[in-house]
Design a protein around this motif. Structure first.
Motif, PDB file in Angstrom:
ATOM      1  N   THR A 185       0.829  -1.200   0.000  1.00 31.22           N
ATOM      2  CA  THR A 185       0.000   0.000   0.000  1.00 31.22           C
ATOM      3  C   THR A 185       0.866   1.254   0.000  1.00 31.22           C
ATOM      4  OG1 THR A 185      -1.841  -1.110   1.126  1.00 31.22           O
ATOM      5  CG2 THR A 185      -1.754   1.283   1.280  1.00 31.22           C
ATOM      6  N   ASP A 207       1.969   2.075  -3.402  1.00 30.26           N
ATOM      7  CA  ASP A 207       0.901   2.211  -4.410  1.00 30.26           C
ATOM      8  C   ASP A 207       0.874   1.036  -5.389  1.00 30.26           C
ATOM      9  OD1 ASP A 207      -0.028   4.727  -3.453  1.00 30.26           O
ATOM     10  OD2 ASP A 207       1.652   5.710  -4.455  1.00 30.26           O
ATOM     11  N   TYR A 228      -8.748  -3.607  -3.168  1.00 36.99           N
ATOM     12  CA  TYR A 228      -8.852  -4.124  -1.803  1.00 36.99           C
ATOM     13  C   TYR A 228     -10.194  -4.830  -1.639  1.00 36.99           C
ATOM     14  CZ  TYR A 228      -5.095  -0.787  -0.702  1.00 36.99           C
ATOM     15  OH  TYR A 228      -3.921  -0.072  -0.675  1.00 36.99           O
ATOM     16  N   PRO A 235      -8.075   2.132  -5.280  1.00 36.50           N
ATOM     17  CA  PRO A 235      -7.372   3.355  -4.873  1.00 36.50           C
ATOM     18  C   PRO A 235      -7.950   4.562  -5.606  1.00 36.50           C
ATOM     19  CG  PRO A 235      -5.813   1.597  -5.366  1.00 36.50           C
ATOM     20  CD  PRO A 235      -7.156   1.126  -5.840  1.00 36.50           C
TER      21      PRO A 235
END
Length: 207
Positions: A141, A144, A149, A193
């Motif tokens: 995470t 990136d 998720y 994201p």
């Protein structure tokens, strides 16, 4: 290029430590291991099996790898929706302490993890899947590298234990793309994201 997906079981207060069994991970004196068990049902198993069917490879932390390697190789049915992929597909283990991995099709990654994972994504057609592996996921995470998720949020407050995103984690925004609820009350949220965290003032009127 493939996508890196991360699947985690999470308590309502963000704990991910030892969901599967009492002795899974007692770090820090954690004594609530196995908290996931009351919430497992057929709908959960079906969704997990469907996600496993999308995998081309797996990326695991050392502790999760050791838990999986102690059990899944003994399930020899190639048609099993979880054992089949785990036993036959490539597995990559992020660890600086393991010196060998005896589970078939396993490769150790000891150094340059972000670069190695970025290369694996380039060489994966569908999904490079992370299951569990909280420490690994926090690293991914931070760099990136996670594309999706998949969080199983269980209706339980544990009050202690290692959390998925601890204090000090880099601020990041997520976008909810799917949600479902199991019969036992587990909320299954899928996020992508969404860049930086945006802030504002609630109720502020435009000039």
């Amino acid at each position: 290029m493939g996508r890196l997906t991360a699947t985690m079981f999470v308590s309502l207060d963000g704990v991910v430590q030892a969901p599967g069994a009492p002795d899974e991970d007692r770090q820090g004196g954690f004594d609530l291991g196995g908290w996931l068990a009351p919430y497992v049902d057929e709908s959960m198993n079906e969704q997990i099996a469907e996600w496993f069917s999308r995998a081309d490879a797996f990326l695991l932390g050392r502790r999760t790898y050791e838990i999986f390697a102690a059990y899944w190789p003994r399930v020899t049915d190639p048609a099993h929706p979880i054992a089949g992929p785990l036993n036959t597909l490539p597995k990559y283990v992020a660890s600086r302490t393991l010196d060998r991995a005896e589970w078939a099709n396993t490769t150790l990654i000891a150094d340059d993890l972000p670069a190695r994972v970025a290369d694996l994504k380039q060489r994966t057609a569908r999904e490079l899947q992370v299951h569990g592996s909280g420490d690994l996921l926090r690293t991914l995470t931070a760099h990136d590298l996670v594309d999706e998720y998949r969080l199983w949020i269980c209706p339980v407050l544990l009050g202690r234990g290692r959390r998925l995103f601890p204090e000090g984690a880099a601020p990041k925004a997520l976008r909810l793309i799917d949600t479902a609820t199991t019969d036992t009350g587990v909320a299954v949220h899928t996020y992508l994201p969404a860049g930086r965290v945006r802030t504002g003032e609630v109720g502020a009127e435009e000039a």
